[in-house]
Design an enzyme around this catalytic site. Structure first.
Site, PDB file in Angstrom:
ATOM      1  N   SER A   5     -12.708  -6.214   8.592  1.00 10.72           N
ATOM      2  CA  SER A   5     -12.435  -7.220   7.565  1.00 10.72           C
ATOM      3  C   SER A   5     -12.876  -8.603   7.993  1.00 10.72           C
ATOM      4  O   SER A   5     -12.905  -9.524   7.186  1.00 10.72           O
ATOM      5  CB  SER A   5     -10.939  -7.238   7.228  1.00 10.72           C
ATOM      6  OG  SER A   5     -10.170  -7.590   8.368  1.00 10.72           O
ATOM      7  N   ALA A   6     -13.218  -8.763   9.273  1.00  8.31           N
ATOM      8  CA  ALA A   6     -13.712 -10.039   9.788  1.00  8.31           C
ATOM      9  C   ALA A   6     -14.491  -9.773  11.065  1.00  8.31           C
ATOM     10  O   ALA A   6     -14.292  -8.757  11.740  1.00  8.31           O
ATOM     11  CB  ALA A   6     -12.568 -11.005  10.065  1.00  8.31           C
ATOM     12  N   GLU A  21       7.949  -4.867 -33.745  1.00 10.83           N
ATOM     13  CA  GLU A  21       8.587  -4.369 -34.961  1.00 10.83           C
ATOM     14  C   GLU A  21       8.863  -5.499 -35.949  1.00 10.83           C
ATOM     15  O   GLU A  21       8.651  -5.362 -37.158  1.00 10.83           O
ATOM     16  CB  GLU A  21       9.906  -3.662 -34.614  1.00 10.83           C
ATOM     17  CG  GLU A  21       9.738  -2.457 -33.707  1.00 10.83           C
ATOM     18  CD  GLU A  21       9.898  -2.796 -32.238  1.00 10.83           C
ATOM     19  OE1 GLU A  21      10.441  -1.978 -31.493  1.00 10.83           O
ATOM     20  OE2 GLU A  21       9.452  -3.901 -31.826  1.00 10.83           O
ATOM     21  N   LEU A  23       0.333  -7.303   7.863  1.00 10.05           N
ATOM     22  CA  LEU A  23       1.205  -7.167   6.683  1.00 10.05           C
ATOM     23  C   LEU A  23       0.894  -5.870   5.941  1.00 10.05           C
ATOM     24  O   LEU A  23       1.814  -5.167   5.502  1.00 10.05           O
ATOM     25  CB  LEU A  23       1.020  -8.364   5.758  1.00 10.05           C
ATOM     26  CG  LEU A  23       1.988  -8.441   4.577  1.00 10.05           C
ATOM     27  CD1 LEU A  23       3.416  -8.613   5.078  1.00 10.05           C
ATOM     28  CD2 LEU A  23       1.620  -9.599   3.654  1.00 10.05           C
ATOM     29  N   THR A  40      -1.882 -15.315   7.264  1.00 12.34           N
ATOM     30  CA  THR A  40      -3.028 -15.484   6.364  1.00 12.34           C
ATOM     31  C   THR A  40      -3.104 -16.914   5.856  1.00 12.34           C
ATOM     32  O   THR A  40      -4.192 -17.501   5.771  1.00 12.34           O
ATOM     33  CB  THR A  40      -2.924 -14.510   5.176  1.00 12.34           C
ATOM     34  OG1 THR A  40      -3.099 -13.172   5.666  1.00 12.34           O
ATOM     35  CG2 THR A  40      -3.977 -14.797   4.128  1.00 12.34           C
TER      36      THR A  40
END
Length: 335
Positions: free
Chosen positions: A155-156, A47, A267, A190
């Site tokens: 994932s792995a 504004e 996690l 991780t």
């Protein structure tokens, strides 16, 4: 209002910590006499920028703004008062301000005799600042869980190797998504196993000038030489295993509103069990491992009737041939 929304969405405007806002000033004939948008924390609000652009032409004008003019003094003064002092006759607002500290601008304008219309294209304005709005309404950051997996959900591999499950086009896309968040979050495991940098990088693998906060949650000490502790971006260690405590701390003490969860399967499972995942982004690679680490840990589900259902919002193919990944964007059932 379309023009104001367009200004608010200017590409180089940061997504955090402040909302993106656009404002257009119109004369009685509907002609634009001034416009502006908020360019980030510490800069003039939309504004004020529009009023400066209009100068004396702001007197008697209609202000069209995507978010309710603020009613408090922070780094800058209250926009509601600035509009009053400029002699604006009418104000059209898209979204009401969910921030109790800044809200109240509409009431202040109306008390000063200014005509106010609120709610025009409110849904579009909310979408523009979705995570910021969510954080103010829920008292915690919005959580996007991102992971990459093979076609059979790994994932792995069995030996722990995971580079690269996702393709280069998918990794570049991930950095684009990271850039829209203000927080990267992983667990201590991780960091110990993968030692990620968790920075946002460009196509040449160079870090961008603006980086999200890198957060590690867990009670274990971090190795002193962890990449996440370098000076490429700010970092924080939250010594808790409780996802809700972590999110509430990030919101209350660090003004965070969008967490990008890139931790491992344990996690991720903790956040899912707690009902604290608001969006799921997965990159599915056209490969099979047959065994190895699952993308998500134990959710306590023993029968198909209790499966966690996700609503598919988008499916996009990134790359081609051996470099192809499919990005799936989904919303959990309970969100």
């Amino acid at each position: 209002m379309q023009r104001a929304l367009h200004l608010a969405a200017t590409p180089d405007v940061p997504h955090h910590p402040n909302p993106r806002v656009g404002c257009v000033l119109l004369d009685d004939d509907g002609r634009t006499v001034g416009e502006g948008h908020h360019r980030g924390a510490g800069t003039p609000h939309a504004e004020v920028a529009a009023l400066a652009d209009a100068g004396e032409a702001a007197r008697g004008a209609t202000a069209v703004v995507t978010l309710e003019p603020c009613n408090h003094t922070g780094r800058t003064g209250p926009c509601a008062q600035a509009l009053i002092e400029a002699g604006v006759r009418r104000v059209v607002v898209a979204q009401r301000d969910p921030n109790p500290v800044a809200a109240g601008g509409v009431a202040t304008l109306e008390a000063a005799g200014i005509e106010v219309e609120a709610g025009l294209r409110a849904a579009e304005a909310r979408a523009l600042n979705a995570s910021w709005t969510f954080a103010h309404e829920r008292g915690r950051p919005y959580v996007t869980w991102k992971f990459a997996a093979t076609l059979d959900g790994r994932s792995a591999a069995a030996d722990g190797t995971s580079r690269w499950v996702s393709s280069r086009p998918a990794r570049l896309d991930t950095h684009r998504l990271r850039a829209a968040c203000d927080t990267m979050l992983v667990g201590t495991n991780t960091v110990a196993v993968d030692d990620p940098r968790l920075t946002v990088r460009d196509e040449q693998d160079q870090p961008l000038a603006t980086q999200p906060l890198r957060v590690v949650m867990g009670e274990r000490d971090l190795p002193a030489d962890s990449a996440i502790l370098d000076d490429a971006a700010p970092s924080l260690h939250l010594r808790t295993r409780d996802p809700l405590v972590a999110l509430q701390t990030l919101r209350r003490d660090h003004d965070r509103h969008h967490v990008f969860l890139e931790g491992g399967p344990t996690l991720a499972a903790a956040f899912l069990r707690a009902g604290l995942v608001d969006e799921v982004v997965t990159y599915v690679a056209p490969m099979l491992l047959g065994t190895g680490r699952n993308a998500v840990g134990d959710l306590g589900i023993t029968t198909i009737a209790d499966a966690r259902h996700l609503y598919l919002r988008d499916a996009t193919v990134l790359g081609s041939g051996a470099e192809a990944n499919v990005r799936l964007t989904m919303t959990p059932e309970e969100t």
